[in-house]
Scaffold this motif. Sequence first.
Motif, PDB file in Angstrom:
ATOM      1  N   GLU A  96       2.280   5.069  -6.396  1.00 40.26           N
ATOM      2  CA  GLU A  96       3.475   5.909  -6.418  1.00 40.26           C
ATOM      3  C   GLU A  96       3.386   6.967  -7.513  1.00 40.26           C
ATOM      4  OE1 GLU A  96       6.739   3.219  -6.820  1.00 40.26           O
ATOM      5  OE2 GLU A  96       6.730   2.696  -4.693  1.00 40.26           O
ATOM      6  N   LEU A  97       2.807   6.604  -8.655  1.00 44.55           N
ATOM      7  CA  LEU A  97       2.624   7.556  -9.749  1.00 44.55           C
ATOM      8  C   LEU A  97       1.668   8.672  -9.339  1.00 44.55           C
ATOM      9  CD1 LEU A  97       3.193   8.224 -12.756  1.00 44.55           C
ATOM     10  CD2 LEU A  97       1.186   6.844 -13.301  1.00 44.55           C
ATOM     11  N   MET A  98       0.578   8.311  -8.667  1.00 42.39           N
ATOM     12  CA  MET A  98      -0.366   9.322  -8.193  1.00 42.39           C
ATOM     13  C   MET A  98       0.308  10.277  -7.210  1.00 42.39           C
ATOM     14  SD  MET A  98      -3.854   7.205  -7.538  1.00 42.39           S
ATOM     15  CE  MET A  98      -4.707   8.624  -6.902  1.00 42.39           C
ATOM     16  N   TYR A  99       1.108   9.726  -6.309  1.00 40.79           N
ATOM     17  CA  TYR A  99       1.811  10.543  -5.312  1.00 40.79           C
ATOM     18  C   TYR A  99       2.769  11.523  -5.992  1.00 40.79           C
ATOM     19  CZ  TYR A  99       5.184  11.655  -1.635  1.00 40.79           C
ATOM     20  OH  TYR A  99       6.024  12.311  -0.763  1.00 40.79           O
ATOM     21  N   THR A 100       3.537  11.023  -6.942  1.00 39.93           N
ATOM     22  CA  THR A 100       4.509  11.868  -7.635  1.00 39.93           C
ATOM     23  C   THR A 100       3.822  12.972  -8.428  1.00 39.93           C
ATOM     24  OG1 THR A 100       6.000   9.988  -7.798  1.00 39.93           O
ATOM     25  CG2 THR A 100       6.427  11.843  -9.256  1.00 39.93           C
ATOM     26  N   LEU A 101       2.774  12.616  -9.161  1.00 42.23           N
ATOM     27  CA  LEU A 101       2.066  13.622  -9.958  1.00 42.23           C
ATOM     28  C   LEU A 101       1.388  14.661  -9.071  1.00 42.23           C
ATOM     29  CD1 LEU A 101       0.494  11.398 -12.758  1.00 42.23           C
ATOM     30  CD2 LEU A 101       2.462  12.922 -12.940  1.00 42.23           C
ATOM     31  N   TYR A 102       0.844  14.212  -7.947  1.00 40.54           N
ATOM     32  CA  TYR A 102       0.178  15.144  -7.042  1.00 40.54           C
ATOM     33  C   TYR A 102       1.185  16.113  -6.421  1.00 40.54           C
ATOM     34  CZ  TYR A 102      -2.916  16.878  -3.378  1.00 40.54           C
ATOM     35  OH  TYR A 102      -3.665  17.683  -2.568  1.00 40.54           O
ATOM     36  N   LYS A 103       2.327  15.586  -5.991  1.00 38.41           N
ATOM     37  CA  LYS A 103       3.332  16.441  -5.355  1.00 38.41           C
ATOM     38  C   LYS A 103       3.949  17.430  -6.340  1.00 38.41           C
ATOM     39  CE  LYS A 103       3.427  15.236  -1.071  1.00 38.41           C
ATOM     40  NZ  LYS A 103       3.217  16.146   0.022  1.00 38.41           N
ATOM     41  N   LYS A 104       4.132  17.008  -7.597  1.00 47.67           N
ATOM     42  CA  LYS A 104       4.724  17.888  -8.603  1.00 47.67           C
ATOM     43  C   LYS A 104       3.686  18.745  -9.311  1.00 47.67           C
ATOM     44  CE  LYS A 104       8.781  15.175  -9.725  1.00 47.67           C
ATOM     45  NZ  LYS A 104       9.535  14.543 -10.813  1.00 47.67           N
ATOM     46  N   GLN A 105       2.398  18.516  -9.025  1.00 44.99           N
ATOM     47  CA  GLN A 105       1.294  19.241  -9.666  1.00 44.99           C
ATOM     48  C   GLN A 105       1.376  19.132 -11.188  1.00 44.99           C
ATOM     49  OE1 GLN A 105      -1.387  20.826  -8.090  1.00 44.99           O
ATOM     50  NE2 GLN A 105      -0.567  19.719  -6.349  1.00 44.99           N
ATOM     51  N   GLU A 106       1.549  17.906 -11.692  1.00 41.88           N
ATOM     52  CA  GLU A 106       1.633  17.654 -13.124  1.00 41.88           C
ATOM     53  C   GLU A 106       0.506  16.730 -13.550  1.00 41.88           C
ATOM     54  OE1 GLU A 106       5.431  16.000 -13.976  1.00 41.88           O
ATOM     55  OE2 GLU A 106       6.521  17.828 -13.464  1.00 41.88           O
ATOM     56  N   LYS A 107       0.261  16.703 -14.852  1.00 44.11           N
ATOM     57  CA  LYS A 107      -0.706  15.770 -15.426  1.00 44.11           C
ATOM     58  C   LYS A 107       0.030  14.557 -15.969  1.00 44.11           C
ATOM     59  CE  LYS A 107      -4.205  19.092 -16.675  1.00 44.11           C
ATOM     60  NZ  LYS A 107      -5.081  19.599 -17.718  1.00 44.11           N
ATOM     61  N   ASP A 120       1.318  12.013 -18.528  1.00 45.56           N
ATOM     62  CA  ASP A 120       1.650  12.022 -19.945  1.00 45.56           C
ATOM     63  C   ASP A 120       2.108  10.615 -20.321  1.00 45.56           C
ATOM     64  OD1 ASP A 120       2.411  12.591 -22.531  1.00 45.56           O
ATOM     65  OD2 ASP A 120       4.266  13.624 -21.952  1.00 45.56           O
ATOM     66  N   LYS A 121       1.299   9.905 -21.090  1.00 44.97           N
ATOM     67  CA  LYS A 121       1.659   8.521 -21.398  1.00 44.97           C
ATOM     68  C   LYS A 121       2.854   8.427 -22.344  1.00 44.97           C
ATOM     69  CE  LYS A 121      -1.186   6.227 -24.414  1.00 44.97           C
ATOM     70  NZ  LYS A 121      -2.422   5.570 -24.762  1.00 44.97           N
ATOM     71  N   ASN A 122       3.230   9.518 -22.976  1.00 43.02           N
ATOM     72  CA  ASN A 122       4.416   9.531 -23.835  1.00 43.02           C
ATOM     73  C   ASN A 122       5.622  10.148 -23.134  1.00 43.02           C
ATOM     74  OD1 ASN A 122       3.014   8.408 -26.033  1.00 43.02           O
ATOM     75  ND2 ASN A 122       2.125  10.402 -26.473  1.00 43.02           N
ATOM     76  N   TYR A 123       5.589  10.203 -21.801  1.00 41.82           N
ATOM     77  CA  TYR A 123       6.645  10.851 -21.027  1.00 41.82           C
ATOM     78  C   TYR A 123       8.025  10.255 -21.300  1.00 41.82           C
ATOM     79  CZ  TYR A 123       9.286  12.385 -16.941  1.00 41.82           C
ATOM     80  OH  TYR A 123      10.236  12.923 -16.116  1.00 41.82           O
ATOM     81  N   PHE A 124       8.121   8.928 -21.327  1.00 41.56           N
ATOM     82  CA  PHE A 124       9.416   8.295 -21.542  1.00 41.56           C
ATOM     83  C   PHE A 124       9.920   8.527 -22.960  1.00 41.56           C
ATOM     84  CE2 PHE A 124       7.888   5.944 -17.867  1.00 41.56           C
ATOM     85  CZ  PHE A 124       8.969   6.145 -17.029  1.00 41.56           C
ATOM     86  N   ASN A 125       9.037   8.580 -23.941  1.00 40.37           N
ATOM     87  CA  ASN A 125       9.449   8.877 -25.309  1.00 40.37           C
ATOM     88  C   ASN A 125       9.946  10.313 -25.427  1.00 40.37           C
ATOM     89  OD1 ASN A 125       8.672   6.313 -26.014  1.00 40.37           O
ATOM     90  ND2 ASN A 125       6.680   6.947 -26.784  1.00 40.37           N
ATOM     91  N   ASN A 126       9.284  11.227 -24.733  1.00 45.49           N
ATOM     92  CA  ASN A 126       9.674  12.636 -24.798  1.00 45.49           C
ATOM     93  C   ASN A 126      11.019  12.891 -24.133  1.00 45.49           C
ATOM     94  OD1 ASN A 126       7.283  13.145 -26.085  1.00 45.49           O
ATOM     95  ND2 ASN A 126       6.233  13.866 -24.255  1.00 45.49           N
TER      96      ASN A 126
END
Length: 133
Positions: free
Chosen positions: A101-112, A114-120
């Motif tokens: 699901e993470l791969m699908y979301t990142l691919y669709k949004k064209q994002e990289k 970020d392991k600190n995403y929740f902290n940010n």
Amino acid sequence: MGLLTASTVLAETNGFDLIKNKKQLTSYAGLDVKEKQSGTSVKGKPKISKRGNKYLRKSLHMPALGAISHDERFKAIFARLVARHGIKMKAVVAIQRKLLELMYTLYKKQEKYDKNYFNNNTGEHDTEDGKKE
């Protein structure tokens, strides 16, 4: 996640072209839950369906084990699921589904990733020495 896994997932899903949402993707991969029920008297344990693409499930197994070993977020999810059920393989399959699901979301949004995403997103961020501000 390595290049081979990413290319396998993209090849098996045709670049997520026909996938409309995450639920459809997990069903296509065979990582969705199937409940066994017959009337009111027979109720079996829920299991993954395995009716989907076996190559997707196979390609996500080792990345899931790597994510459990090296990523604190996935390690915490794994520990929580093992504490609840006591079955490690069930927790590994849940991590496989989360990675897909993470791969699908990142691919669709064209994002990289970020392991600190929740902290940010909570207003916290890491300083150069690794401490939270």
